[in-house]
Design a protein around this motif. Structure first.
Motif, mmCIF file in Angstrom:
data_model
loop_
_atom_site.group_PDB
_atom_site.id
_atom_site.type_symbol
_atom_site.label_atom_id
_atom_site.label_comp_id
_atom_site.label_asym_id
_atom_site.label_seq_id
_atom_site.Cartn_x
_atom_site.Cartn_y
_atom_site.Cartn_z
ATOM 1 N N TYR B 28 0.963 -13.451 3.643
ATOM 2 C CA TYR B 28 0.204 -12.237 3.313
ATOM 3 C C TYR B 28 -0.565 -11.813 4.554
ATOM 4 N N PRO B 29 -0.665 -10.519 4.835
ATOM 5 C CA PRO B 29 -1.345 -10.089 6.064
ATOM 6 C C PRO B 29 -2.794 -10.543 6.156
ATOM 7 N N CYS B 30 -3.171 -10.959 7.358
ATOM 8 C CA CYS B 30 -4.563 -11.288 7.661
ATOM 9 C C CYS B 30 -5.148 -10.123 8.445
ATOM 10 N N PRO B 31 -6.436 -9.799 8.272
ATOM 11 C CA PRO B 31 -7.014 -8.675 9.021
ATOM 12 C C PRO B 31 -6.967 -8.831 10.526
ATOM 13 N N ASP B 34 -2.254 -11.584 12.195
ATOM 14 C CA ASP B 34 -1.360 -12.682 11.859
ATOM 15 C C ASP B 34 -1.245 -12.735 10.331
#
Lengths: 330, 96
Positions: B28-31, B34
């Motif tokens: 899941y996207p990290c802010p 990555d």
């Protein structure tokens, strides 16, 4: 406006080369980016790519997204001019001057034609929203938190966001919500769609009407910022990393919201940064959690600052030698 | 990095995560750009429900039911191994 070449400085997260530097290290001090060299109209950023739109309608891209060649090919083949950009996690949306939208990137390839002319486009991590010239709002992408209206589901083709009781002037997107603003000189109404899981009390705190005179609005992944004409900056939502405006800010001219941080240009021409700064994107110093919380850093660059933009832990400052500031207290 | 509530950036439903069948992880996207990652094995075992970002200190808690996860491939393999040829059955009978 006289054409001039801007110098763009960038700092923050850079593991995919999204800052356009000669290396792939995160940095906390601004360095000159290869996005420089034309007159910058807008910068938008996804998870690992940065898009730059110049005043003459050309697009430049930095970072690894796999679709930069697609953009270059499309635009060179048909001589389209781009009016505005937005980006989701790994795709790019180009709003053409003709009012059509070109979408390219992972999972999406194609051109969208909507009946009415599109006046504004914006995106966040997994959804995009457009404002049509007739004031309707249409969107697509992940709508499971209600950010695209009901029913709350993934929306594969553009669909109108139902339930809007006023004509939209501008829309901003957070990670799981969409915030619509009415004409700033008329009623100043606000409507929010999503998030269903509202962990930071956005529905509770956001006013249903913004005092007329809002100059600009912006969103980070969990917060909403409203900049008033007099330079006051309001903020609502997530503040666990100090994302909301710190106290006693000087009058602000422009605001840019990244995923969990902010960059502000003051009326006196200085650049301030606050919020989640673990990747250097808020400059120095940060606390032990990597945050600039309850305070701000002033970020220095050579030349005068014309605009600020922010992405996923990235910060970009557009400078020019030809700017005069209106002044005001620093 | 110890898991405390402060480090939990968000709680993400597994339906919103992307499954990589080659690496057998959900992400899941990290802010920061990555991705938060958690392995299928960890989720099945109930060892942890925390997704880690390789590039920063943020973490997520994954909301899921074990029944939502893909079934293990080894169950299929066992069924195939049980089927023997007639010759094998005959030779076993001969030994017995």
């Amino acid at each position: 406006m006289a054409s001039h070449n801007d110098t763009v400085f960038a700092f923050g997260s850079n593991g995919s080369g999204q800052l356009g530097l000669s290396h792939f290290e995160d940095i906390s001090t601004p360095e000159q980016s290869s996005l420089s060299g034309c007159t910058v109209k807008q910068i938008a950023a996804g998870g690992n790519h940065t898009l730059m739109l110049s005043e003459d309608g050309n697009v430049k891209l930095q970072g690894d997204d796999g679709h930069d060649q697609t953009i270059v090919r499309y635009l060179s083949e048909v001589d389209w001019r781009v009016a505005q950009l937005s980006a989701t996690w790994n795709a790019s949306m180009l709003l053409l001057q003709s009012g059509k939208v070109l979408v390219c990137g992972e999972g999406q390839n194609g051109e969208l034609g909507l009946g009415s002319e599109i006046s504004h486009i914006t995106s966040c991590m997994a959804h995009s929203v457009t404002v049509l010239s007739n004031g309707e709002v249409w969107g697509w992408g992940n709508g499971r938190q209600g950010q695209l209206g009901e029913p709350a589901e993934i929306v594969w083709s553009p669909r109108q966001i139902q339930g809007l009781t006023f004509s939209a002037a501008k829309v901003v997107c957070g990670k799981d919500f969409t915030c619509v603003f009415g004409n700033r000189r008329e009623s100043g109404q606000v409507a929010m769609f999503g998030p269903k899981r509202d962990r930071f009390d956005l529905h509770l705190n956001l006013p249903s009407m913004v005092v007329p005179g809002w100059k600009d609005v912006a969103t980070s992944w969990g917060s909403i910022y409203i900049l008033r004409d007099d330079g006051e900056l309001l903020g609502f939502g997530r503040n666990d990393h100090g994302q909301l405006p710190p106290p006693d800010l000087p009058p602000i001219e422009a605001i840019a919201a990244g995923s969990e941080h902010c960059l502000a240009l003051t009326k006196a021409g200085k650049v301030l940064a606050w919020g989640w700064g673990e990747h250097g994107n808020c400059g120095e110093p940060t606390d032990s959690n990597g945050d600039v919380k309850g305070r701000w850093n002033e970020v220095e660059v050579p030349y005068s600052v014309r605009a600020v933009f922010a992405g996923c832990a990235t910060s970009l400052i557009v400078t020019s030698a030809h700017i005069e500031h209106s002044g005001g207290q620093g | 990095m110890a898991t405390s509530e402060e480090n939990i950036y968000d709680e993400i439903e597994i339906e919103d995560m992307t499954y990589d069948s080659t690496l057998q992880i959900y992400h899941y996207p990290c802010p920061c750009g990555d991705r938060f990652e958690i392995s299928l094995d960890d989720l099945r075992d109930g060892e942890t429900d925390i997704g880690i970002c390789p590039s920063c200190s943020l973490q997520i808690r994954v909301i899921y039911e074990v029944d939502d996860l893909p079934k293990p491939e080894s169950e299929q393999g066992k069924r195939e191994a049980v089927t023997m040829s007639d010759q094998q059955v005959a030779s076993l009978a001969a030994v017995a």
